[in-house]
Structure formats: structure tokens, C-alpha cells
Design an enzyme around this catalytic site. Structure first.
Site, short mmCIF file in Angstrom:
data_model
loop_
_atom_site.label_atom_id
_atom_site.label_comp_id
_atom_site.label_asym_id
_atom_site.label_seq_id
_atom_site.Cartn_x
_atom_site.Cartn_y
_atom_site.Cartn_z
CE LYS A 37 -4.11 -0.61 6.86
NZ LYS A 37 -5.05 0.50 6.67
CE1 TYR A 265 6.20 -14.62 -22.09
CE2 TYR A 265 6.12 -13.25 -20.12
CZ TYR A 265 6.23 -14.51 -20.81
OH TYR A 265 6.14 -15.69 -20.08
C1 LIG Z 1 -4.45 1.72 7.21
C2 LIG Z 1 -5.22 2.66 8.17
C3 LIG Z 1 -4.31 3.48 8.95
C4 LIG Z 1 -2.98 3.78 8.96
O1 LIG Z 1 -3.00 4.99 7.88
P1 LIG Z 1 -1.61 5.57 7.21
O2 LIG Z 1 -2.01 6.54 6.48
O3 LIG Z 1 -0.68 4.48 6.51
O4 LIG Z 1 -0.79 5.98 8.42
C5 LIG Z 1 -5.11 4.02 10.05
N1 LIG Z 1 -6.34 3.80 10.33
C6 LIG Z 1 -7.04 3.05 9.44
C7 LIG Z 1 -8.63 2.87 9.81
C8 LIG Z 1 -6.47 2.45 8.40
O5 LIG Z 1 -7.50 1.56 7.87
#
Ligand SMILES: *Cc1c(COP(=O)(O)O)cnc(C)c1O
Length: 383
Positions: A37, A265
Site C-alpha cells: 500500500k 525563515y
Molecule cells: C499496513 C498494514 C499491514 C502491515 O503492517 P506492518 O506493521 O507495516 O508490517 C498489515 N495489515 C494491515 C491491515 C495494514 O493496514
């Protein structure tokens, strides 16, 4: 780094391959779903997916249908689950693309089954139970009705329930009390689904930390995200993961300034001696967090130098003190010999996940790797 590039993120796909294999070995009885993702946590979704699939992953996991369809458009046919859905979504394209859709509510279940009915096909779904995180997933009180409804829709040939799943509360401490309680609740939910006549072939619960360190959470499949990208996910433990991403830039201006010169800034930083400033063409729009202003460091010429003053949208300034650097000198910002992503997370008061996903679209991704070179088609590869 290329001579003419302002900045680039180089992703070593061999590290992704190594991490996938390492996690697969740690969970030998489970399938591995590579979580790609958010553009594979900023690393580039398609190349990472290909590397993970070639080295031990058999599933891919994403948040949205759009991400799932992007993988399909790239020609990736592996089993694929997406899990962030609105009841108002049009699910037709995802159903036709053979994407498993996660269901946490009767509203989403009905929306999916309506699309399946319209298409005259059966949608494949995975039912999510909330075992304590209180984020997505059906509440335990709503679970019996949800599994009954899903079973009815199976009989109507509109859906097939392939999986039942949930997500852990303690993302970096999978051995804790929360996990034991969640396993118990999860087993009850699976039993209730079976009692309702469903026959899920995939039960899954584990993220990266649990895949590496909590065998009781493995069930049929594990869902590593951050571990694939090389960040050690369990507080205080080292499993031998390798980070894959290095963010580099080149200085575009170097100038001599007298002691007492205010920088950037608001002049939060003032030089303490006659010396040199270097300008780096990366800013918070590229993922260098503004909240790390006054703390962040980068590597130039083999030496750490502080970022001077506030990080701006497109650039930041480095105080070289009396050290020299030429225009075009390489600046290692994250990874490689430079500051680790975990240091940036500490400087910015966040997680490595947010540092990686923040790397912006202006930063070119480039891919390297000997073992994985054959996987790259459109992407540039320097082995
Ligand atoms: C992002 C996510 C993962 C991965 O989790 P990590 O802690 O990065 O390994 C697994 N399952 C779901 C539902 C997620 O949203």
C-alpha cells in the site's frame, strides 16, 4: 547518483528480496502477503511487488481498490486483497480484476454483492473482525449477523468468503497481553463463521512484527509491511533485515558567510564562525520533514553536517562550518552511509513508516539489484 539529477531515491530490490525471504523463513507454515500500500511505503509499488513475489511472497495487500487496479494494470496477476472501502464505492472493476475485497460492515457487503449481481459474477471477499484495535473490522456484536448475511450471499452465488482476518493492536510488541487477547477473540470469530456455514481457507492476523516474533499469530498467512522495507519492527530486537531505500541529492549552491549569519525563515539558526553554507534541493514537499528542523543532519563528503534553520518546501541549507564542499557534491539524506530512517523518525517525532511514505513524487525512484534485475521492465535498473 546521476550527474544531472537534483535528487533521487534509490531502491535496492535485493534488500526487498532478502527481507521477504527472511520473513517467509520466520513464518514457514504461512503464506506471505507483501503489503505494498501507499506506493510500497514510498518505495514504488510495482517493482517492490515483483521483487517480493519472486522471493517468497504469494499474496499482495493494499489499502484501496485503486491501488489494486494499478497492480493489475501493470500485469501482476497474483492474489490481491484490498481493505479500505466505502459502501458508496463502485466495486465492479475490482471484482472483474479478481481482487479480494475486505468487508467490515453489512453496507459494504451489500454494495459488493449488488455489483456482483449486476455483473453476473461472484465476488471474492474476506471478512474482517475487530478484535480490539477499534479501527476497521466488524464489532463483535455485529459479527453473527454479518457472517449469516455473507453465508446467504454465498448460497445466492454472489460472493465467496475466502478469508477471515483481523489486525493487531501492538504493532511493535506482538508478545504482549493485547495479542493473547486478540488471538482468543479471533479464534471465536473464526469459529462463529464456520458455525454459520462459511468455510474460510485463509485466516490471518500478523503484521511484520508478529510474523517475525509471534508464531501463534501466523495462522495461514502473514502480512508484512515495514519489515519488507528493512525497518526492524520489534522494539529492542534485530532480525537481520536490510533497508532498501537511500535518498540522495546534490548541493546546488555553496557560499561563504561570516559568523553571525542568520539562516532560513525566521533565522532560527545563526552561524557561530566564518564558514560555508550548502543548499540542498529537497524540502518538506519531498518528504524531508519540517519538524526535523534544528535536529536533522545529512552526510556530505563522508561527514555529518547539521541542517541549518527551517526546512523549507523545496530546499534546505546545511551548515558546513569550515569544511569545504563543491557544487554538485553528493548529499546522503536518508539511508546508505547517511542518517538512518529511524534517526529521521526520531528527529521528526514520528515513525519510519511516515518518513518513507512522505517521500514525494518529485523524487525520482531508481532501482538497483543483481538478483532482481530481471524483474525490471519499464523501471531503470543499475545492477
Ligand atoms: C499496513 C498494514 C499491514 C502491515 O503492517 P506492518 O506493521 O507495516 O508490517 C498489515 N495489515 C494491515 C491491515 C495494514 O493496514
Amino acid at each position: 547518483m546521476r550527474e544531472n539529477a537534483l535528487a533521487e531515491a534509490v531502491v535496492d530490490l535485493d534488500a526487498i528480496a532478502h527481507n521477504t525471504e527472511l520473513i517467509a523463513r520466520a513464518a514457514p507454515t504461512a503464506a506471505v502477503m507483501a503489503v505494498v500500500k501507499a506506493d510500497a511505503f514510498g518505495h514504488g509499488m510495482v517493482p517492490v511487488a515483483r521483487a517480493a513475489l519472486a522471493h517468497g511472497a504469494s499474496w499482495l495487500g493494499v489499502a484501496t481498490s485503486a491501488e489494486a487496479l494499478q497492480l493489475r494494470a501493470a500485469g501482476i496477476g497474483a492474489p490481491l486483497l484490498s481493505w479500505v472501502h466505502s459502501p458508496h464505492e463502485d466495486f465492479r472493476a475490482a471484482i472483474l480484476a479478481d481482487v479480494d475485497l475486505s468487508v467490515s460492515s453489512p453496507e459494504v457487503l451489500d454494495a459488493i454483492s449488488s455489483c456482483a449481481a449486476e455483473l453476473g459474477v461472484r465476488a471474492t471477499i474476506q471478512l474482517k473482525i475487530d478484535t480490539g484495535l477499534s479501527r476497521s473490522g466488524a464489532a463483535e456484536s455485529d459479527w453473527p449477523a454479518l457472517v449469516r448475511r455473507a453465508r446467504q450471499l454465498e448460497r445466492d452465488s454472489l460472493v465467496r468468503v475466502r478469508g477471515v482476518w483481523s489486525h493487531l493492536i501492538s504493532a511493535d510488541d506482538p508478545g504482549g497481553a493485547h495479542t493473547a487477547d486478540q488471538i482468543e477473540r479471533f479464534d471465536l470469530a473464526v469459529a462463529a463463521a464456520r458455525a454459520a456455514g462459511l468455510d474460510p481457507e485463509l485466516c490471518h492476523l500478523a503484521n511484520s512484527a508478529a510474523a517475525l516474533d509471534a508464531p501463534r499469530t501466523h495462522y495461514d498467512l502473514v502480512r508484512p509491511g515495514i519489515g519488507l522495507y528493512g525497518v526492524e519492527p520489534v522494539a529492542g530486537k534485530v532480525f537481520g533485515l536490510r533497508t532498501a531505500l537511500t535518498l540522495r541529492a546534490r548541493t546546488i549552491l555553496v557560499k561563504d558567510v561570516p559568523a553571525g549569519t542568520g539562516v532560513s525563515y525566521g533565522h532560527d539558526h545563526t552561524t557561530v564562525q566564518d564558514g560555508r553554507l550548502a543548499l540542498v534541493p529537497l524540502g518538506y514537499a519531498d518528504g524531508v520533514p519540517r519538524s526535523a528542523s534544528g535536529r536533522g543532519e545529512v552526510l556530505i563528503g563522508g561527514r555529518r553536517h547539521p541542517i541549518a534553520g527551517r526546512i523549507a518546501m523545496d530546499q534546505f541549507v546545511v551548515d558546513l562550518g569550515q569544511h569545504a564542499a563543491h557544487v554538485g557534491a553528493e548529499v546522503v539524506v536518508i539511508g546508505g552511509d547517511g542518517p538512518a530512517v529511524t534517526e529521521w523518525a526520531r528527529w521528526a517525532g514520528t515513525l519510519p513508516h511516515e518518513i518513507y511514505t512522505g517521500i514525494g513524487s518529485r523524487v525520482t525512484r531508481r532501482y538497483t539489484g543483481h538478483r532482481t534485475a530481471h524483474l525490471l521492465f519499464g523501471e531503470t535498473c543499475v545492477a
